[in-house]
Design a protein around this motif. Structure first.
Motif, PDB file in Angstrom:
ATOM      1  N   PRO A  37       0.845  -1.279   0.127  1.00 38.49           N
ATOM      2  CA  PRO A  37      -0.168   0.000  -0.376  1.00 38.49           C
ATOM      3  C   PRO A  37       0.993   1.179  -0.279  1.00 38.49           C
ATOM      4  O   PRO A  37       0.208   1.856  -0.470  1.00 38.49           O
ATOM      5  N   THR A  38       2.056   1.396   0.372  1.00 36.30           N
ATOM      6  CA  THR A  38       2.625   2.157   0.347  1.00 36.30           C
ATOM      7  C   THR A  38       3.575   2.963  -1.100  1.00 36.30           C
ATOM      8  O   THR A  38       3.472   4.266  -1.085  1.00 36.30           O
ATOM      9  N   VAL A  39       3.273   1.588  -1.669  1.00 39.83           N
ATOM     10  CA  VAL A  39       4.561   2.383  -2.973  1.00 39.83           C
ATOM     11  C   VAL A  39       3.215   2.469  -3.757  1.00 39.83           C
ATOM     12  O   VAL A  39       3.264   3.447  -4.474  1.00 39.83           O
ATOM     13  N   ILE A  40       1.573   2.513  -3.679  1.00 37.72           N
ATOM     14  CA  ILE A  40       0.513   3.003  -4.285  1.00 37.72           C
ATOM     15  C   ILE A  40       0.078   4.093  -3.610  1.00 37.72           C
ATOM     16  O   ILE A  40      -0.249   5.313  -4.255  1.00 37.72           O
ATOM     17  N   GLN A  41       0.155   4.454  -2.145  1.00 39.23           N
ATOM     18  CA  GLN A  41       0.468   5.724  -2.201  1.00 39.23           C
ATOM     19  C   GLN A  41       1.208   6.787  -2.081  1.00 39.23           C
ATOM     20  O   GLN A  41       0.436   8.353  -2.578  1.00 39.23           O
ATOM     21  N   SER A  42       2.211   6.543  -2.102  1.00 39.40           N
ATOM     22  CA  SER A  42       3.509   7.341  -2.496  1.00 39.40           C
ATOM     23  C   SER A  42       3.445   7.724  -4.390  1.00 39.40           C
ATOM     24  O   SER A  42       3.735   8.868  -4.923  1.00 39.40           O
ATOM     25  N   THR A  43       2.868   6.824  -5.296  1.00 39.75           N
ATOM     26  CA  THR A  43       3.003   6.644  -6.664  1.00 39.75           C
ATOM     27  C   THR A  43       1.655   7.440  -6.586  1.00 39.75           C
ATOM     28  O   THR A  43       1.412   8.690  -7.405  1.00 39.75           O
ATOM     29  N   ASP A  44       0.538   7.622  -6.513  1.00 39.02           N
ATOM     30  CA  ASP A  44      -0.638   8.503  -5.941  1.00 39.02           C
ATOM     31  C   ASP A  44       0.333  10.086  -6.013  1.00 39.02           C
ATOM     32  O   ASP A  44      -0.598  11.219  -6.084  1.00 39.02           O
ATOM     33  N   GLN A  45       0.285  10.587  -4.544  1.00 35.04           N
ATOM     34  CA  GLN A  45       1.081  11.273  -4.231  1.00 35.04           C
ATOM     35  C   GLN A  45       1.799  12.129  -4.980  1.00 35.04           C
ATOM     36  O   GLN A  45       1.470  13.363  -5.720  1.00 35.04           O
TER      37      GLN A  45
END
Length: 370
Positions: A37-45
């Motif tokens: 989930p951290t990868v998805i969150q950072s990509t969205d940011q």
């Protein structure tokens, strides 16, 4: 002056990495792959910051991009972005897909198929006794049309091979747009190979070898499909022609044996020079006051590298026992081994032994000199 269509601007490195990261996340999420989930969150940011023109931490972006690249491997991030961009609403994509090379190859293949059909129909009509499209005095035109017919068949085979190869790359998400020039080179090589195979390589279609079932168009199509096979055929023909003038197998074996002997002599000479260098180095160390025990150990290493060990002798045979010398009883003395065949190497070993004796018993050396 007519207006020219401006090419789309090249995106910056930051923008390219953000877009490829988003495409890789969509690819993994769509295929149901596990994604932190951290990868998805950072990509969205990163995507939000790019849309709002906010500053982006390039180091964190590069780390996320690298991590996603490992997750989607062997797929390429650029290919995923190319295919993902074509599926977005508002994008102008052809029915043949977003890959421009595929569209161009399909057009070329359709042209070759059209020429093939037209010329084959014309040949069939000209063979009919009541229809003659070409007069007897236009034999040159008929020959030219026949060669064009062969070229169209080779073009069909080459385009089929290239489209099949690109199709596999697109399915594996490994297509690289930078290989466009290489693909076109392979296509034209296939066309030329098909024409060479049908026009220049002799095929006896009257013999009972199965070649009578292959007409010139079929041979041209096979040559266009596999240009590498035609290259190997021509290479074998050149090698057979060269063997007529360069000699038979006996001369080639003699030349190979001579080359091997020369190489073995060079390796032997290099080995002797290396051993002589090691002995000279030991002598210099003894002269500089090095402990004789260390010099003796280094000499033993040199001898062990030259003398075969007991494991190299066949079963049932024992290695010859070395002759015991007085130096074996005195470990503080350096044995002098004759480990080289050159006279200079033997002299170097004797000098090393004399230096070791002088370093071990200086009083004896002084008395002898007196």
């Amino acid at each position: 002056m007519p207006p020219t269509s401006a090419s789309p601007p090249v995106p910056s490195l930051r923008e390219q990495m953000v877009r490829e990261s988003c495409s890789m996340v969509r690819h993994l999420v769509t295929n149901g792959s596990r994604l932190p989930p951290t990868v998805i969150q950072s990509t969205d940011q990163f995507e939000t910051a790019l849309a709002q023109n906010q500053p982006i931490d390039v180091t964190a972006l590069a780390s996320t991009h690298e991590r996603l690249s490992r997750l989607v491997s062997p797929a390429r991030p650029g290919t995923l972005y190319l295919l993902d961009h074509a599926q977005q609403p508002g994008s102008r994509s052809s029915s043949l897909g977003p890959v421009r090379l595929v569209q161009q190859l399909v057009r070329v293949a359709m042209v070759c198929v059209g020429i093939f059909i037209i010329l084959s129909v014309m040949a069939m009509a000209d063979a009919h006794p009541t229809v003659q499209l070409f007069k007897r005095d236009l034999l040159v035109v008929e020959i030219i049309m026949q060669r064009v017919f062969w070229l169209s068949a080779a073009g069909i085979g080459a385009s089929f091979a290239m489209l099949f190869q690109i199709s596999e790359q697109i399915m594996a998400r490994t297509y690289d747009p930078d290989e466009t020039a290489s693909t076109w080179v392979k296509f034209f090589l296939g066309v030329v190979a098909g024409f060479i195979l049908v026009a220049l390589v002799p095929f006896d279609t009257t013999a009972d070898t199965g070649a009578e079932a292959l007409g010139p168009p079929t041979i041209a199509l096979l040559g266009g499909f596999s240009a590498s096979a035609v290259y190997r055929i021509l290479t074998r023909m050149v090698e057979a022609l060269e063997s007529v003038f360069t000699g038979g197998a006996r001369e080639q074996a003699a030349a190979a044996e001579k080359t091997a002997m020369t190489r073995a002599a060079e390796e032997s000479s290099q080995g002797r020079m290396a051993v002589a260098g090691q002995l000279v180095e030991i002598q210099q160390r003894l002269a500089a006051g090095e402990a004789p025990e260390r010099a003796a150990a280094q000499l033993r290493q040199v001898v062990a590298a030259l003398v075969p060990s007991s494991s190299e002798f066949p079963s049932g045979a024992t290695a010859p026992e070395p002759r015991r010398t007085p130096t074996d009883e005195a470990p503080d003395k350096v044995p002098a081994f004759a480990v080289v065949s050159a006279p200079q190497d033997a002299a170097a070993s004797v000098d090393a032994s004399a230096a070791a004796d002088s370093a071990t018993h200086p009083e004896g050396t002084a008395a002898a000199s007196g």
